[in-house]
Design an enzyme around this catalytic site. Structure first.
Site, short mmCIF file in Angstrom:
data_model
loop_
_atom_site.label_atom_id
_atom_site.label_comp_id
_atom_site.label_asym_id
_atom_site.label_seq_id
_atom_site.Cartn_x
_atom_site.Cartn_y
_atom_site.Cartn_z
N ASP A 1 0.84 -1.19 0.00
CA ASP A 1 0.00 0.00 0.00
C ASP A 1 0.88 1.25 0.00
O ASP A 1 1.94 1.28 0.60
CB ASP A 1 -0.95 0.00 1.20
CG ASP A 1 -0.22 0.21 2.52
OD1 ASP A 1 0.73 -0.55 2.79
OD2 ASP A 1 -0.60 1.12 3.28
N SER A 2 0.43 2.27 -0.72
CA SER A 2 1.12 3.55 -0.79
C SER A 2 2.57 3.38 -1.25
O SER A 2 2.80 2.93 -2.36
CB SER A 2 1.04 4.25 0.58
OG SER A 2 1.46 5.59 0.49
N ALA A 3 3.53 3.70 -0.39
CA ALA A 3 4.94 3.49 -0.76
C ALA A 3 5.20 2.03 -1.09
O ALA A 3 5.98 1.71 -2.00
CB ALA A 3 5.85 3.95 0.38
N ALA B 1 -2.40 -1.08 -3.40
CA ALA B 1 -3.45 -0.23 -2.86
C ALA B 1 -2.95 1.21 -2.79
O ALA B 1 -1.88 1.47 -2.24
CB ALA B 1 -3.87 -0.71 -1.47
N HIS C 1 -6.52 8.15 2.28
CA HIS C 1 -5.26 7.48 1.97
C HIS C 1 -4.80 6.71 3.22
O HIS C 1 -4.94 7.17 4.34
CB HIS C 1 -4.21 8.52 1.59
CG HIS C 1 -2.89 7.94 1.19
ND1 HIS C 1 -2.66 7.47 -0.08
CD2 HIS C 1 -1.74 7.74 1.89
CE1 HIS C 1 -1.41 7.02 -0.15
NE2 HIS C 1 -0.84 7.16 1.03
#
Length: 693
Positions: free
Chosen positions: A428-430, A456, A655
């Protein structure tokens, strides 16, 4: 949404309130009534000005979707946020009109609340004007404009001077569902309390006690909370953000999460020594490709990982694997293994996970709550990689460690309880960024690529380039522009503090683990304790001493958002309109290092040759995420290349929603969507060249 009906209702509510509250000077609640009338007239003006803007955007925003079955892009999101604000105003306005002459009507409180939403509406109007400019300046269907263009510079200038506190005070989380608002409010209160004690350099019990004492005032006084949140997001350094987000590593927080999380039989932390590997080449398995251990910045070093498995499988309790263990407690929960039960055979599947945290914070421990649930739902072992964090370890250290961990897992899958017939990367994200770039590196090295990716809300463009969803960074709760730029600069080496990490160093670099536990617990407890004594309206009315009305000249002063080097073009805003301005100016260090355009940093900028050959990519994005356009644009790029890709846009979540797993039903639904995408990778035997649904 019937926008004509919304604006008609807004106009009617404004007129109804103005009529009901206008009267002789001796009308009850005289000052508050005058404030409300002034506020409703300004809201009325905003509504009349916004109606044609919204009409123009909604007429074309479907052209920016991934496809007709996947409505979602930053233009839609901005309109959706405006809708939430207007519906709150309409609902509150009807209440005021019906009750303003009642004996128990709290005039000051209702005036303050309506003024707060009026401020938010004013700022949203400014952002929609900027979005309107993007529609005009960008190519049709394109969410991002020219790299390093004027729109991006304008985004930074606007963020630096625009008043943002109104989004974090009384109106905090207005764009989210009612079930999420209390969670987000507790998070923001904890953050501002922590920020105040952090700046005063308290330590140990002193910091915990100070946070306890200060948290209450941010519950009672929402305007003060908004001001403090705006201040810390603009001025506090990266060490603060690392320290705060790493509170999820504290024994208390993780201990509480474990009480509600799925019980697993294997939760084993590993440290893999930096030894060269050999993997077979995909083009000719008789030949091998060398894989070096991570070496960037300080030379070869170990890679830390966590193995999670709902059931004990063959290999997971082997002496060979346990030799890598760095777990003090027994890594295999024998008490969870049914008496007389034999170890399960290896799974044909293996899930390799890279956690989020902006490349600067958190570890697998922060994410193990949902990973345990995934291991059970998928009946698969999960290997989560604890890559080194920036700014101490900027790019490419994290990528090197994740790629090495991926290759090590392929070579040693028998120790992980898997035959690795099918391997999926998830993050997810990074971590979503790392899933993509690790796969790109596997292609470049000629070794086996994963069978699929589930990313994600991934960060695919590590620049401050403007897009409609990036405008949300002006008021995003978890990813304001100031924080986003700090994370990008840290990862790309602009704020590098590269040092050799010390073995066994806690992720809570700025705090003792016990102190962090106390802060988190006491802050939350204080908030709940204070709220328990007073009804919501009383709490709100007490904050009038810190109220910033719409007539506050300090915030209405004319500050042109365009500096003298702006391109010659039409006026940024219509004549007579100017958004509210902050008394403090943010200093945003725009990422200018060439590293941000490295395709292994920003895969959205990668050439087709580097992306061709990626496995099936499943993207799960959120409509209220400032990085939404990253996912939409990346999905379009892969689709147009003929690469297999899916995009799912979930509603009403911020987020980083996976890190909030267990707090709301909407998050559970979104997590289940991620699980289903991973299951598709494991179960699908043949992949079409392109999937749009």
């Amino acid at each position: 949404m019937d926008w004509i009906a919304v604006f008609t209702s807004l106009e009617a509510v404004c007129e109804e309130n103005i009529t009901a509250l206008s009267g002789p000077p001796d009308l009850p609640y005289g000052d508050a009534s005058r404030r409300l009338v002034t506020c409703m007239r300004k809201i009325q003006d905003h509504g009349r000005a916004l109606e044609p803007v919204v009409s123009g955007i909604t007429a074309v925003y479907h052209h920016y979707d991934f496809d007709s079955d996947t409505p979602g892009n930053g233009y839609r999101t901005l309109v959706k946020v405006l809708q939430s604000c207007l519906l709150h105003i309409i609902h509150k306005g009807r209440y005021i009109a019906s009750n303003c002459h009642g004996a128990f009507f709290r005039a000051d409180h209702n005036a303050s609340e309506m003024e707060a939403y009026g401020s938010v509406l004013c700022q949203l109007r400014a952002l929609l004007y900027i979005a309107q400019g993007m529609l005009h300046d960008n190519c049709p269907g394109q969410l991002y404009g020219e790299q390093d263009g004027e729109l991006s510079r304008r985004l930074v200038r606007e963020y630096a001077s625009m008043h943002k506190a109104c989004f974090y005070g009384r109106c905090l989380g207005f764009q989210f569902s009612s079930s999420l608002r209390p969670i987000l409010q507790s998070l923001i209160i904890s953050m501002v309390s922590f920020g105040e004690s952090y700046e005063k350099q308290h330590s140990g019990l002193g910091m915990a006690a100070f946070s306890l004492l200060t948290s209450g005032k941010y519950v009672i006084d929402p305007e003060l909370r908004g001001e403090e949140y705006e201040r810390i997001t603009q001025n506090l350094d990266m060490k603060f953000w690392k320290s705060f987000w790493n509170l999820t590593e504290s024994e208390l927080v993780s201990g509480f999460a474990s009480l509600t999380s799925t019980l697993v039989q294997v939760n084993l932390t590993l440290t893999i020594p930096p030894e060269p590997l050999l993997l077979p080449l995909v083009s000719d398995p008789r030949l091998s490709a060398p894989v070096s251990p991570p070496v960037a910045h300080w030379g070869p070093g170990p890679v830390n990982m966590r193995l999670i498995s709902y059931e004990l499988r063959e290999g997971q309790d082997s002496k060979e694997l346990l030799a890598f263990s760095r777990t003090e407690a027994p890594p295999i929960s024998l008490s969870l293994v049914p008496f007389g039960a034999q170890k399960r055979p290896p799974s044909p599947w293996l899930l390799i996970h890279f956690h989020g945290g902006g490349f600067v914070s958190q570890t697998s421990k922060s994410h193990e709550n949902y990973l345990k649930s995934w291991s059970k739902d998928l009946n698969v072992p999960i290997l989560s990689v604890d890559y080194s964090l920036a700014p101490e370890a900027p790019f490419p250290r994290a990528l090197e460690e994740c790629f090495y961990a991926y290759c090590w897992a392929l070579k040693n899958c028998h120790l992980l309880g898997s035959t690795a017939e099918r391997v999926c990367l998830a993050g997810d994200s990074a971590g979503g960024n790392l899933c993509i770039t690790v796969s790109m590196r596997a292609i470049a090295c000629g070794v086996r690529i994963p069978d699929g990716i589930m990313a994600a809300y991934p960060a695919t463009l590590l620049t401050i380039d403007a897009s409609p969803s990036r405008l949300l960074t002006s008021f995003d709760l978890l990813l304001p522009l100031g924080v986003l730029s700090k994370c990008i600069n840290a990862y790309t080496g602009v704020d590098s503090e590269t040092v050799q990490p010390t073995e066994g160093t806690s992720t809570l670099s700025a705090l003792g683990r016990d102190t962090a536990s106390l802060i988190s617990d006491l802050t939350h407890g204080a908030s709940k304790w204070i709220q328990s004594f007073f009804p919501a309206e009383v709490l709100g009315s007490w904050s009038s001493s810190h109220r910033r009305s719409l007539d506050n000249e300090a915030h209405q002063r004319s500050v042109s958002p365009c500096s003298s080097d702006s391109s010659s073009g039409p006026r940024d805003y219509p004549e007579g309109f100017e958004p509210r301005r902050s008394e403090r100016l943010s200093v945003i260090q725009t990422p200018s290092c060439p590293t941000v355009k490295n395709p292994f940093v920003s895969p959205l900028l990668a050439s087709d040759d580097l992306l061709r050959g990626l496995p099936h990519v499943h993207l799960v994005a959120s409509a209220l995420d400032a990085l939404l356009d990253d996912s939409v644009t990346f999905a379009k790029k892969l689709r147009d290349m003929g690469q297999p890709v899916t995009l799912r846009v979930v509603e009403d979540l911020p987020h980083g929603f996976l890190s909030l797993s267990g707090f709301a039903e909407e998050i559970k639904v979104a997590s289940d969507i991620c699980v289903e995408r991973i299951r598709e990778v494991f179960q699908q035997q043949t992949l079409p060249s392109c999937t749009r649904k």
